[in-house]
Design an enzyme around this catalytic site. Structure first.
Site: not given
Length: 239
Positions: A80, A145, A149
């Site tokens: 996470n 980012y 992901k």
């Protein structure tokens, strides 16, 4: 007690989505090791803090060795931990590009390359990668980012295949949250929050516990026949 006697590792577990996952796991009977650079912002029976920089390969190996020596097993891993360093591509520095990749992508690899094969040898385990809606749709100002992901989707599907080999029976799945009301969003102006909410079919932002409950499902036996799956939890977000 769906995770009774399970040992679960949750990176980025000091607050936000990681905190909610750690607390829900503990409430369901797991012994949770919550890793982060900052101390826990909460106190919960069954949750143990461990300081860890996931972007440091050597520290990830030391952490893995210590947890296995202490508990003898790792049943669940939730990747996470993540950071943002936003800027338009033409303005993004090498430092901010590299830092986000180091934490959000390299950190996932550094820890999972120890935990995944260990679970495979043990014959069971669940790995959950926390992605993002921007890994599917992209987002202006988040080239770094969104790249990390998106890469997690490929890792999830690859590891689902690798760690199931030779009867490994390790399940690997990903959760792609949409706009979730964590500390990051609490700094966003209300007019933008309203716009984010309006972009979903349900007309609202998500809450950390709504992601945690999905992680709890994927971690437990109820999801025993689910692997290699990317589950979008975004309230029906529209482009």
């Amino acid at each position: 007690m769906r995770l009774k006697d399970k040992v679960a590792v949750v990176t980025g577990g000091s607050k936000g989505i990681g905190q909610s996952i750690a607390e829900h796991f503990a409430m369901e009977g797991a012994k949770v090791v919550a890793c982060d650079l900052e101390p826990l912002s909460y106190s919960r029976s069954g949750v143990e803090f461990f300081e860890l920089d996931v972007s440091d390969s050597a520290k990830c190996q030391d952490f893995f060795n210590e947890i296995v020596a202490k508990y003898g097993k790792i049943d669940v891993l939730v990747n996470n931990a993540g950071i943002t360093k936003d800027a338009l591509t033409r303005k993004m520095s090498d430092e901010n590009w590299t830092k986000v990749l180091d934490v959000n992508l390299n950190g996932v690899f550094y820890l999972t390359r120890h935990v995944g094969p260990f679970m495979q040898t043990a014959g069971s385990g669940s790995i959950i990668n926390i992605g993002s809606v921007v890994g599917e749709y992209g987002n202006i100002g988040q080239a770094n980012y969104s790249a990390t992901k998106a890469a997690l989707i490929g890792l999830t599907k690859t590891w689902a295949k690798e760690f199931a080999m030779k009867g490994g029976n390790v399940r690997v799945n990903a959760i792609n949250p949409g706009y979730v009301m964590t500390d990051i969003l609490k700094t966003v102006p209300q007019d933008l929050l309203d716009r984010f909410a309006a972009s979903t079919m349900l007309g609202r932002l998500g809450q950390p516990e709504e992601i945690a409950k999905v992680a709890l499902f994927l971690a437990g036996d109820e999801a025993s026949y689910i692997t290699g799956h990317v589950l979008s939890v975004n309230g029906g977000m529209r482009l």
